[in-house]
Design a protein around this motif. Structure first.
Motif, PDB file in Angstrom:
ATOM      1  N   VAL A  20       0.839  -1.204   0.000  1.00 35.99           N
ATOM      2  CA  VAL A  20       0.000   0.000   0.000  1.00 35.99           C
ATOM      3  C   VAL A  20       0.872   1.252   0.000  1.00 35.99           C
ATOM      4  N   VAL A  21       1.907   1.260   0.830  1.00 34.16           N
ATOM      5  CA  VAL A  21       2.798   2.424   0.907  1.00 34.16           C
ATOM      6  C   VAL A  21       3.490   2.670  -0.430  1.00 34.16           C
ATOM      7  N   ASP A  22       3.928   1.603  -1.090  1.00 34.59           N
ATOM      8  CA  ASP A  22       4.547   1.751  -2.415  1.00 34.59           C
ATOM      9  C   ASP A  22       3.566   2.390  -3.403  1.00 34.59           C
ATOM     10  N   ARG A  23       2.313   1.973  -3.318  1.00 35.16           N
ATOM     11  CA  ARG A  23       1.295   2.556  -4.207  1.00 35.16           C
ATOM     12  C   ARG A  23       1.051   4.030  -3.872  1.00 35.16           C
ATOM     13  N   LEU A  24       1.006   4.348  -2.589  1.00 36.54           N
ATOM     14  CA  LEU A  24       0.837   5.753  -2.176  1.00 36.54           C
ATOM     15  C   LEU A  24       1.994   6.599  -2.692  1.00 36.54           C
ATOM     16  N   ASN A  25       3.198   6.083  -2.576  1.00 36.19           N
ATOM     17  CA  ASN A  25       4.377   6.824  -3.059  1.00 36.19           C
ATOM     18  C   ASN A  25       4.398   6.964  -4.577  1.00 36.19           C
ATOM     19  N   SER A  26       3.603   6.149  -5.258  1.00 35.24           N
ATOM     20  CA  SER A  26       3.502   6.226  -6.724  1.00 35.24           C
ATOM     21  C   SER A  26       2.273   7.024  -7.171  1.00 35.24           C
ATOM     22  N   GLY A  27       1.588   7.665  -6.218  1.00 40.54           N
ATOM     23  CA  GLY A  27       0.483   8.550  -6.588  1.00 40.54           C
ATOM     24  C   GLY A  27      -0.909   7.995  -6.374  1.00 40.54           C
ATOM     25  N   ALA A  28      -1.048   6.904  -5.632  1.00 40.76           N
ATOM     26  CA  ALA A  28      -2.356   6.265  -5.472  1.00 40.76           C
ATOM     27  C   ALA A  28      -3.275   7.039  -4.535  1.00 40.76           C
ATOM     28  N   VAL A  29      -4.573   6.819  -4.751  1.00 43.20           N
ATOM     29  CA  VAL A  29      -5.621   7.211  -3.799  1.00 43.20           C
ATOM     30  C   VAL A  29      -6.159   5.920  -3.188  1.00 43.20           C
ATOM     31  N   ILE A  30      -6.266   5.882  -1.864  1.00 44.68           N
ATOM     32  CA  ILE A  30      -6.717   4.666  -1.200  1.00 44.68           C
ATOM     33  C   ILE A  30      -7.982   4.919  -0.385  1.00 44.68           C
ATOM     34  N   ALA A  31      -8.765   3.857  -0.206  1.00 42.70           N
ATOM     35  CA  ALA A  31      -9.850   3.845   0.769  1.00 42.70           C
ATOM     36  C   ALA A  31      -9.389   2.939   1.897  1.00 42.70           C
ATOM     37  N   TYR A  32      -9.426   3.444   3.131  1.00 39.89           N
ATOM     38  CA  TYR A  32      -8.831   2.685   4.229  1.00 39.89           C
ATOM     39  C   TYR A  32      -9.656   2.849   5.511  1.00 39.89           C
ATOM     40  N   PRO A  33      -9.569   1.853   6.419  1.00 37.60           N
ATOM     41  CA  PRO A  33     -10.355   1.905   7.652  1.00 37.60           C
ATOM     42  C   PRO A  33      -9.664   2.744   8.723  1.00 37.60           C
ATOM     43  N   THR A  34     -10.475   3.441   9.538  1.00 39.13           N
ATOM     44  CA  THR A  34      -9.945   4.175  10.691  1.00 39.13           C
ATOM     45  C   THR A  34     -10.805   3.820  11.899  1.00 39.13           C
ATOM     46  N   ASP A  35     -10.514   4.466  13.032  1.00 35.64           N
ATOM     47  CA  ASP A  35     -11.313   4.226  14.231  1.00 35.64           C
ATOM     48  C   ASP A  35     -12.652   4.956  14.182  1.00 35.64           C
ATOM     49  N   TYR A 153     -20.565   0.528   6.040  1.00 37.87           N
ATOM     50  CA  TYR A 153     -20.396  -0.304   7.230  1.00 37.87           C
ATOM     51  C   TYR A 153     -19.361  -1.405   7.031  1.00 37.87           C
ATOM     52  N   ASP A 154     -19.223  -1.887   5.813  1.00 36.95           N
ATOM     53  CA  ASP A 154     -18.244  -2.946   5.570  1.00 36.95           C
ATOM     54  C   ASP A 154     -17.636  -2.783   4.181  1.00 36.95           C
ATOM     55  N   ILE A 155     -16.775  -3.718   3.845  1.00 42.17           N
ATOM     56  CA  ILE A 155     -15.986  -3.585   2.628  1.00 42.17           C
ATOM     57  C   ILE A 155     -16.851  -3.623   1.361  1.00 42.17           C
ATOM     58  N   ASP A 156     -17.957  -4.358   1.390  1.00 42.12           N
ATOM     59  CA  ASP A 156     -18.831  -4.416   0.211  1.00 42.12           C
ATOM     60  C   ASP A 156     -19.433  -3.050  -0.090  1.00 42.12           C
ATOM     61  N   ASP A 157     -19.793  -2.306   0.966  1.00 42.02           N
ATOM     62  CA  ASP A 157     -20.333  -0.953   0.776  1.00 42.02           C
ATOM     63  C   ASP A 157     -19.292  -0.053   0.114  1.00 42.02           C
ATOM     64  N   VAL A 158     -18.049  -0.178   0.573  1.00 41.41           N
ATOM     65  CA  VAL A 158     -16.966   0.647   0.022  1.00 41.41           C
ATOM     66  C   VAL A 158     -16.727   0.300  -1.444  1.00 41.41           C
ATOM     67  N   ARG A 159     -16.695  -0.996  -1.744  1.00 39.29           N
ATOM     68  CA  ARG A 159     -16.448  -1.424  -3.131  1.00 39.29           C
ATOM     69  C   ARG A 159     -17.565  -0.944  -4.055  1.00 39.29           C
ATOM     70  N   ASP A 160     -18.800  -1.040  -3.606  1.00 40.25           N
ATOM     71  CA  ASP A 160     -19.928  -0.605  -4.428  1.00 40.25           C
ATOM     72  C   ASP A 160     -19.799   0.863  -4.824  1.00 40.25           C
ATOM     73  N   ILE A 170      -8.376  -1.029   1.340  1.00 38.70           N
ATOM     74  CA  ILE A 170      -7.912  -1.905   2.419  1.00 38.70           C
ATOM     75  C   ILE A 170      -9.135  -2.493   3.113  1.00 38.70           C
ATOM     76  N   ASP A 171      -9.188  -3.808   3.150  1.00 43.37           N
ATOM     77  CA  ASP A 171     -10.323  -4.524   3.715  1.00 43.37           C
ATOM     78  C   ASP A 171     -10.085  -4.758   5.207  1.00 43.37           C
ATOM     79  N   ASP A 172     -10.948  -4.151   6.016  1.00 42.04           N
ATOM     80  CA  ASP A 172     -10.923  -4.410   7.457  1.00 42.04           C
ATOM     81  C   ASP A 172     -12.283  -4.940   7.899  1.00 42.04           C
TER      82      ASP A 172
END
Length: 204
Positions: A20-35, A153-160, A170-172
């Motif tokens: 993930v970090v390599d992708r970020l350093n190459s210009g990626a946009v990510i969706a990721y879980p937080t608290d 609420y979960d990874i399927d919602d994010v993917r949709d 990132i799937d949490d």
């Protein structure tokens, strides 16, 4: 189509974190879980990533981006704060809070509120976030994943909602959206802008 990477919150696999970090350093946009639910993030210097996130979220130029930081060790590079404010942050972070602070002089203008010259700052105690920031060694530019017509609420919602618009998800698993408590310290006092997941009883 986004690459889906499953990373354990309690024991993040460093090999996958590095991907993930390599992708970020190459210009990626990510969706990721937080608290406090899922978020969108990109590397600090990635102007194109910033604009892509604005487009996904339909954000105006006035919307505050948040710096997702690993800890308080480099906070003076990004924000101005007095001793009282620093003590408050040290007392309650990491946690589900966003602090609005006056931006430091050398912070890029694209990170600051257009009129107020303020910046949002977060330090999450989520294991995946901490692992990412440890390897990335700089803050993430971040906003909560909020899109009209969707609940995350979960990874399927994010993917949709964003699978075709981001580079990595990132799937949490289950990660319910509960917004952070937003506390504005930029005016010298303590102003609660939004009550959320972070406890505010210590301020009473």
């Amino acid at each position: 189509m986004a690459k889906l990477i499953k990373i354990h919150q309690q024991n993040p696999q460093q090999r996958l974190v590095k991907q993930v970090v390599d992708r970020l350093n190459s210009g990626a946009v990510i969706a990721y879980p937080t608290d406090s639910g899922y978020a969108l993030g990109t590397a600090l210097g990635n102007k194109n990533g910033l604009e892509r996130i604005r487009k996904i979220r339909h954000l105006s130029k006035r919307h505050d981006f948040t710096l997702m930081m690993r800890d308080l060790s480099h906070i003076s590079e990004y924000a101005k704060l007095d001793n009282n404010a620093f003590r408050l942050l040290k007392k309650i972070l990491p946690g589900a809070y966003t602090f609005i602070l006056e931006g430091a002089r050398d912070v890029p203008k694209r990170l600051l509120h257009e009129k107020k010259k303020t910046i949002g700052l977060r330090i999450s105690n989520h294991g995946v976030v901490q692992a990412l920031l440890t390897q990335l060694d700089e803050p993430l530019m971040s906003v909560s994943l909020i899109i009209d017509g969707y609940e995350f609420y979960d990874i399927d919602d994010v993917r949709d909602a964003v699978e075709s618009q981001v580079d990595v998800i990132i799937d949490d698993g289950y990660c319910p959206p509960e917004p952070t408590t937003v506390i504005d310290l930029s005016g010298g006092g303590i102003e609660i802008i939004r009550f959320g997941a972070g406890d505010t009883s210590f301020l009473e």
